[in-house]
Scaffold this active site. Structure first.
Site, PDB file in Angstrom:
ATOM      1  N   HIS A 119      51.684  40.484  41.971  1.00  0.00           N
ATOM      2  CA  HIS A 119      52.400  40.564  43.249  1.00  0.00           C
ATOM      3  C   HIS A 119      52.486  39.204  43.924  1.00  0.00           C
ATOM      4  CE1 HIS A 119      48.709  40.188  45.694  1.00  0.00           C
ATOM      5  NE2 HIS A 119      48.132  40.972  44.783  1.00  0.00           N
ATOM      6  N   CYS A 164      43.675  41.720  41.512  1.00  0.00           N
ATOM      7  CA  CYS A 164      45.078  41.600  41.129  1.00  0.00           C
ATOM      8  C   CYS A 164      45.461  40.146  40.841  1.00  0.00           C
ATOM      9  CB  CYS A 164      45.976  42.157  42.230  1.00  0.00           C
ATOM     10  SG  CYS A 164      45.830  43.943  42.449  1.00  0.00           S
TER      11      CYS A 164
END
Length: 221
Positions: free
Chosen positions: A174, A190
Site C-alpha cells: 500500500h 505490511c
C-alpha cells in the site's frame, strides 16, 4: 496527470502536513514523531491529479538512489508479471520481459512483524478505507476501528490486498503518508510504497497477480 502549478504547491504541501500531524496510524503502524525529525515540507514538491484526491509527489532526491523507482536488470527465475518483495533489501520488483524488472523502494515490517511467503493480489483498492487487524487491536486497544480513505489514511492512495486461496491474509502492499519510512523496517508487517509508486504499480498489475515475499533470500521457512 500534470503536477500542480507552483502557486498551488504551498497549499497542497500545507494540507499534507496538517493531515500528517493528525496521528497517522499505520496499518502497518509506525514511530511517527521520531522520524519526522527534519522539515517535513521538504519532502513534498507538488501533486499529481487523481480522484477523489490528488496524489502528493515526493522529492525522490531525498531517498537513497536504490529506493527510487527504476528499470533494472533481473536474473531471478520468476515469470514476467510476478511481484517479488525482498524484505532484506527493502525493494519490490515487478518482473518484466527481457530480463528486466521495475524496481521500487519499500518500507517493511519491524522485527517480528514481517511476513514471507507466496500469495496473490486478491483485490485492489483506490484511496481505500483502513481498519486495524485483530492483532493490532490487541496490542493497541485505543486504535480507531476504521478510517476513511484520504490523504491522512495509513493505506495511502492505493492498496493491493494479498490472498491465499480465497482468504485475505491481512497483508497489504500500500501507499504511505510517511515517505521518510521508505527503506526502513518499522511497520506492523505490511509493505509500504510512495503513493506515486504504488499508483504506478497498481496500473501495471491485475487481480490474480502472483506475489512472492522473501526474507533471508527465501520465501519459505
Amino acid at each position: 496527470m500534470a503536477a500542480t502549478r507552483p502557486n498551488n504547491r504551498h497549499r497542497i504541501r500545507t494540507a499534507c502536513l496538517a493531515l500528517l500531524a493528525a496521528l497517522p496510524l499505520g496499518a502497518c503502524q509506525t514511530r511517527q514523531a521520531q522520524l519526522a525529525q527534519d522539515d517535513d515540507s521538504a519532502w513534498y514538491i507538488g501533486a499529481k491529479a487523481d480522484k477523489p484526491f490528488d496524489i502528493p509527489l515526493v522529492d525522490t532526491g531525498r531517498l537513497d538512489p536504490k529506493y527510487r523507482r527504476q528499470t533494472v536488470a533481473y536474473t531471478g527465475l520468476e515469470a514476467p508479471g510476478t511481484i517479488v518483495v525482498d524484505i532484506d533489501q527493502r525493494q519490490l520488483f515487478l518482473v518484466q520481459e527481457g530480463g528486466t524488472a521495475q524496481r521500487y523502494g519499500v518500507g517493511v515490517g519491524k522485527a517480528g512483524f514481517s511476513w514471507k511467503g507466496e500469495a496473490r493480489v486478491g483485490r485492489k483498492g483506490v484511496w481505500p478505507d483502513w481498519s486495524p487487524t485483530p492483532t493490532m487491536v490487541s496490542l493497541h486497544p485505543d486504535l480507531p476501528r476504521t478510517r476513511k480513505g484520504g490523504l491522512d489514511n495509513p493505506l495511502g492512495a492505493r492498496a493491493l490486498y494479498l490472498y491465499q486461496g480465497n482468504r485475505d491474509i491481512l497483508f497489504r502492499i500500500h501507499g504511505t503518508n510517511e515517505p521518510w519510512s521508505i527503506g526502513e523496517q518499522m511497520s506492523s508487517g505490511c509493505v509500504r510504497m510512495l503513493n506515486e509508486d504504488v499508483a504506478d504499480l497498481f496500473e501495471r498489475v491485475p487481480v490474480g497477480t502472483r506475489v512472492i515475499v522473501k526474507r533471508g533470500g527465501r520465501d519459505r521457512v
